[in-house]
Write an enzyme that holds these catalytic residues in place. Structure first.
Site, PDB file in Angstrom:
ATOM      1  CB  SER A  93      -2.793  26.729  29.671  1.00  0.00           C
ATOM      2  OG  SER A  93      -3.414  25.794  28.838  1.00  0.00           O
TER       3      SER A  93
HETATM    4  N1  SAH Z   1      -7.081  22.725  30.076  1.00  0.00           N
HETATM    5  C1  SAH Z   1      -5.983  21.875  30.553  1.00  0.00           C
HETATM    6  C2  SAH Z   1      -4.749  21.928  29.691  1.00  0.00           C
HETATM    7  C3  SAH Z   1      -5.009  21.366  28.397  1.00  0.00           C
HETATM    8  S1  SAH Z   1      -3.678  20.715  27.450  1.00  0.00           S
HETATM    9  C4  SAH Z   1      -5.623  22.219  31.979  1.00  0.00           C
HETATM   10  O1  SAH Z   1      -6.144  23.183  32.544  1.00  0.00           O
HETATM   11  O2  SAH Z   1      -4.795  21.491  32.544  1.00  0.00           O
HETATM   12  C5  SAH Z   1      -4.718  20.168  26.149  1.00  0.00           C
HETATM   13  C6  SAH Z   1      -5.500  18.921  26.468  1.00  0.00           C
HETATM   14  O3  SAH Z   1      -6.344  18.667  25.353  1.00  0.00           O
HETATM   15  C7  SAH Z   1      -4.630  17.684  26.643  1.00  0.00           C
HETATM   16  O4  SAH Z   1      -4.915  17.069  27.861  1.00  0.00           O
HETATM   17  C8  SAH Z   1      -5.033  16.811  25.466  1.00  0.00           C
HETATM   18  O5  SAH Z   1      -4.985  15.434  25.745  1.00  0.00           O
HETATM   19  C9  SAH Z   1      -6.442  17.275  25.198  1.00  0.00           C
HETATM   20  N2  SAH Z   1      -6.964  16.999  23.845  1.00  0.00           N
HETATM   21  C10 SAH Z   1      -6.296  17.005  22.673  1.00  0.00           C
HETATM   22  N3  SAH Z   1      -7.120  16.718  21.655  1.00  0.00           N
HETATM   23  C11 SAH Z   1      -8.356  16.539  22.194  1.00  0.00           C
HETATM   24  C12 SAH Z   1      -9.649  16.227  21.654  1.00  0.00           C
HETATM   25  N4  SAH Z   1      -9.830  16.022  20.337  1.00  0.00           N
HETATM   26  N5  SAH Z   1     -10.683  16.118  22.507  1.00  0.00           N
HETATM   27  C13 SAH Z   1     -10.526  16.293  23.835  1.00  0.00           C
HETATM   28  N6  SAH Z   1      -9.332  16.598  24.404  1.00  0.00           N
HETATM   29  C14 SAH Z   1      -8.270  16.721  23.597  1.00  0.00           C
END
Ligand code: SAH
Length: 243
Positions: A93
């Site tokens: 993000s």
């Molecule tokens: N917080 C992260 C960025 C997140 S992008 C950072 O600091 O880099 C969103 C993430 O959520 C992705 O890696 C995606 O694979 C994950 N995601 C999506 N659906 C999810 C779920 N149901 N449970 C856990 N993770 C999930």
């Protein structure tokens, strides 16, 4: 022998100053990133209710080496205020959003926090600077595995990464003082509300996948009642999984 030792000393000193210079370069970039976050917070304060983010949060943003959470090809942009690709169709993000979500979670040094969507592990690292223990769940196996290696290698020993569907939370470690969801959900997952402590806060983007969502602040009051506020439009990758 003395000459060799002297030469070695010079070589070591040169290597030392090189890495110090590199560290300084990133420190200066981080400082500029935090200045930009301050400026955007002032502008967005009307929507977010947070004109000034907590100094502790900004200090944490100034410490976490974001360039270690991006792919080698993205290092030059690591401190730009925008999201970056991290592979598997996912993104790390934008720094302002990470800072805002962290601030809204009101992290306290004694807190236990749950993050959904580990991705690179960057948001987890920022939280780990501020609270006692972070639990984070990632659904994409290779991302979870990489974050699980990266975080301790950078000195974060208070983060536990689990691979699975975060929609259901992490019952075993509940209740949490705060929950930060970094993927967009179509609705607020009831299991997460259940796993929030009375007095706890959840920050979560809610809305349709691949369109604009709204960042929401969900607070559970001491009596267990829940209030939620819509703060500002955001764009996150979708929360996937079979729920
Ligand atoms: N917080 C992260 C960025 C997140 S992008 C950072 O600091 O880099 C969103 C993430 O959520 C992705 O890696 C995606 O694979 C994950 N995601 C999506 N659906 C999810 C779920 N149901 N449970 C856990 N993770 C999930």
């Amino acid at each position: 022998m003395a000459v060799r030792r002297a030469l070695l000393a010079i070589a070591v000193a040169a290597a030392g100053s090189l890495s110090a210079a590199a560290a300084d370069q990133f420190a200066a970039q981080r400082q500029r990133m935090v200045d930009e976050i301050r400026a955007i917070s002032r502008e967005a304060g009307f929507e977010t209710g947070r004109h000034r983010l907590e100094p502790r949060v900004l200090e944490a943003m100034e410490r976490v080496p974001r360039h270690r959470f991006v792919r080698p090809g993205e290092v030059d942009d690591a401190y730009a205020n925008r999201p970056l690709p991290i592979g598997h169709g996912q993104t790390i993000s934008q720094p302002f959003i990470v800072a805002l979500m962290t601030d809204l979670a009101k992290p306290d040094p004694e807190d236990k926090v749950l993050e959904i969507g580990t991705g690179s592990g960057y948001q987890a690292a920022v939280l780990a600077e501020l609270v006692k223990q972070v639990y984070t769940i990632e659904i994409v196996d290779p991302l979870g595995v990489a974050a699980r290696e990266r975080l301790p290698s950078l000195g974060y020993s208070n983060v536990e990464v689990r691979i699975g569907d975060g929609y259901h939370g992490w019952e075993e470690h509940a209740p949490f003082d705060a929950i930060v969801v970094t993927a967009a959900a179509s609705h607020i997952p009831p299991p997460l509300v259940k796993q929030l402590k009375p007095g706890g806060r959840m920050v979560i983007p809610v809305g349709p996948a691949f369109l604009t969502q709204h960042l929401m602040l969900v607070e559970k009051r001491a009596d267990g009642s829940v209030i939620s506020r819509q703060l500002l439009p955001v764009r996150f990758v979708p929360l996937t999984g079979g729920h």
